[in-house]
Design a protein around this motif. Structure first.
Motif, PDB file in Angstrom:
ATOM      1  N   GLY A 106      -1.569  -8.542   3.210  1.00 42.26           N
ATOM      2  CA  GLY A 106      -1.675  -7.306   3.994  1.00 42.26           C
ATOM      3  C   GLY A 106      -1.869  -6.085   3.097  1.00 42.26           C
ATOM      4  O   GLY A 106      -1.808  -4.944   3.557  1.00 42.26           O
ATOM      5  N   LEU A 107      -2.108  -6.311   1.826  1.00 48.05           N
ATOM      6  CA  LEU A 107      -2.242  -5.214   0.859  1.00 48.05           C
ATOM      7  C   LEU A 107      -3.578  -5.331   0.132  1.00 48.05           C
ATOM      8  O   LEU A 107      -4.218  -6.382   0.165  1.00 48.05           O
ATOM      9  N   PRO A 108      -4.029  -4.262  -0.527  1.00 43.43           N
ATOM     10  CA  PRO A 108      -5.335  -4.302  -1.200  1.00 43.43           C
ATOM     11  C   PRO A 108      -5.468  -5.456  -2.200  1.00 43.43           C
ATOM     12  O   PRO A 108      -4.480  -5.978  -2.723  1.00 43.43           O
ATOM     13  N   PHE A 109      -6.748  -5.792  -2.498  1.00 50.83           N
ATOM     14  CA  PHE A 109      -7.043  -6.980  -3.298  1.00 50.83           C
ATOM     15  C   PHE A 109      -6.457  -6.943  -4.704  1.00 50.83           C
ATOM     16  O   PHE A 109      -6.181  -7.976  -5.296  1.00 50.83           O
ATOM     17  N   ASN A 110      -6.247  -5.714  -5.242  1.00 53.61           N
ATOM     18  CA  ASN A 110      -5.761  -5.624  -6.619  1.00 53.61           C
ATOM     19  C   ASN A 110      -4.312  -5.141  -6.667  1.00 53.61           C
ATOM     20  O   ASN A 110      -3.875  -4.543  -7.646  1.00 53.61           O
ATOM     21  N   MET A 164      -7.517 -15.409  -2.544  1.00 55.05           N
ATOM     22  CA  MET A 164      -8.627 -14.496  -2.287  1.00 55.05           C
ATOM     23  C   MET A 164      -8.334 -13.063  -2.746  1.00 55.05           C
ATOM     24  O   MET A 164      -9.179 -12.184  -2.602  1.00 55.05           O
ATOM     25  N   VAL A 165      -7.114 -12.812  -3.223  1.00 56.51           N
ATOM     26  CA  VAL A 165      -6.823 -11.513  -3.845  1.00 56.51           C
ATOM     27  C   VAL A 165      -6.722 -11.741  -5.354  1.00 56.51           C
ATOM     28  O   VAL A 165      -6.607 -12.882  -5.811  1.00 56.51           O
ATOM     29  N   GLU A 185      -7.361  -6.837   3.328  1.00 55.40           N
ATOM     30  CA  GLU A 185      -6.362  -6.511   4.358  1.00 55.40           C
ATOM     31  C   GLU A 185      -7.006  -6.277   5.721  1.00 55.40           C
ATOM     32  O   GLU A 185      -6.313  -5.974   6.692  1.00 55.40           O
ATOM     33  N   MET A 186      -8.338  -6.426   5.820  1.00 56.82           N
ATOM     34  CA  MET A 186      -9.025  -6.316   7.115  1.00 56.82           C
ATOM     35  C   MET A 186      -9.319  -7.697   7.704  1.00 56.82           C
ATOM     36  O   MET A 186     -10.104  -7.812   8.661  1.00 56.82           O
ATOM     37  N   SER A 187      -8.701  -8.734   7.177  1.00 55.86           N
ATOM     38  CA  SER A 187      -9.056 -10.096   7.596  1.00 55.86           C
ATOM     39  C   SER A 187      -8.765 -10.351   9.075  1.00 55.86           C
ATOM     40  O   SER A 187      -9.505 -11.085   9.741  1.00 55.86           O
TER      41      SER A 187
END
Ligand code: GLU
Length: 348
Positions: A129-133, A149-150, A279-281
């Motif tokens: 639920g948080l940004p990829f990095n 995937m992150v 987080e837009m999944s």
């Protein structure tokens, strides 16, 4: 067989481990039907390009300096059916670095090499639920990478790549992604140099995972192989073949070569469905109804299991790092081509 004891501190669904308790086959688990006929697919692809080519929202990523030089006007779409039939429109042959889309394919290759349970235990499959990095995502989850995937999970996945040196591990990644694409992929030296000079955050994430005992090997070497994998050059045409391989039970529909097993495809698509668009999944699944994976250079792949793979390329991104035109075009094509996995009709 992996003998690591189950991790009892992490909440998880109550399902029995599949490696020990395998159902006999996934043969009936693929979605039914096929893509509409060639003329209809070709017409709708052109329609999608025309509808969204003037959409100028979003911005080109520049936190990796060489990505910032991309032409924001580029827009290409490609689709490859499980029969090998291909359709493409716009800048579908333009080469760009694969970036995060590599994560899905490296995960598949590592699952193939190590098995479902081992990868599940080591990496995890839930959305942060948080940004990829995000570094905080690691801290909030007891030092666990959470999903492949992150960046944290992708670094931990690349750390699991078999091989006794960074060069053999790199060869495994490059050869594997090339088998998905059906041609030998080359690394972009400029993107690699640019990202290597700017990836202190990924190095820090790798070290943080190591400090928690959740990353094997040398963190800087792992980050370097990960940076190389993100710098591989692909086009939307290539990505559509790679996506179609995941749609086709792991056999590349163009070369006929088996790359991964049917079970690994199902595992990879499940993870992509829950975590592929950062987080837009959730919104992606709500709007598109299929597993996908995006990358910060502007690519998005989408898989219609048993039907085919779709790839879009356009460098302008939304705040989460997903291509703006790519999302719109994919949503349109999902509806127009009848690809949503959750759609059904009552029996007569
Ligand atoms: N190489 C990029 C990074 O690590 C990939 C990010 C992405 O495409 O999401 O920042």
């Amino acid at each position: 067989m992996d003998t690591t004891p189950p991790d009892t501190t992490r909440p998880r669904l109550h399902v029995s481990g599949r490696d020990e308790d395998s159902p006999p086959a996934l043969a009936q688990a693929v979605s039914t039907g096929s893509l509409p006929n060639t003329e209809r697919v070709a017409g709708l692809m052109q329609d999608a390009l025309d509808r969204y080519r003037t959409l100028d929202d979003g911005a080109v990523a520049d936190y990796i300096p060489s990505l910032g030089t991309a032409d924001p006007a580029l827009f290409g779409l490609a689709i490859v059916a499980v029969t090998g039939d291909a359709h493409a429109v716009g800048d579908s042959d333009h080469l760009f670095s694969i970036q995060s889309i590599s994560k899905a394919f490296v995960f598949a290759l590592v699952c193939e090499a190590l098995g479902h349970d081992s990868v599940w235990r080591t990496i995890g499959v839930n959305n942060t639920g948080l940004p990829f990095n995000s570094v905080i995502a690691v801290e909030l989850n007891g030092g666990r990478p959470m999903n492949p995937m992150v960046n944290a999970g992708a670094l931990a996945t690349t750390a699991l790549v078999p091989g006794d040196s960074p060069s053999t591990r790199w060869a495994f990644v490059r050869d594997g992604l090339s088998a998905f694409a059906g041609r030998t992929l080359e690394m972009d030296p400029e993107v690699y140099a640019s990202e290597s000079a700017a990836n202190q955050r990924n190095q820090a994430i790798a070290r943080l995972l190591q400090s928690y005992g959740h990353l094997t090997g040398d963190p800087l070497e792992v980050t370097d192989v990960y940076t190389m994998q993100c710098s591989l050059l692909v086009s939307a045409d290539d990505l559509a073949v790679m996506a179609a391989t995941l749609a086709n039970g792991g056999v590349n529909p163009v070369t006929g070569r088996r790359v991964v097993s049917e079970e690994v495809c199902a595992d990879t698509l499940a993870v992509m469905a829950t975590t592929g668009l950062y987080e837009m999944s959730g919104e992606w699944l709500f709007e598109v109804g299929m597993p996908g994976k995006s990358g910060v250079s502007g690519g998005i792949i989408t898989i219609a299991p048993g039907k085919g793979g779709l790839a879009t390329f356009s460098p302008r991104l939304d705040g989460a790092g997903n291509s703006v035109r790519g999302q719109s075009a994919t949503r349109f094509l999902s509806k127009a081509l009848g690809l949503n996995l959750f759609a059904s009709r009552p029996v007569a």
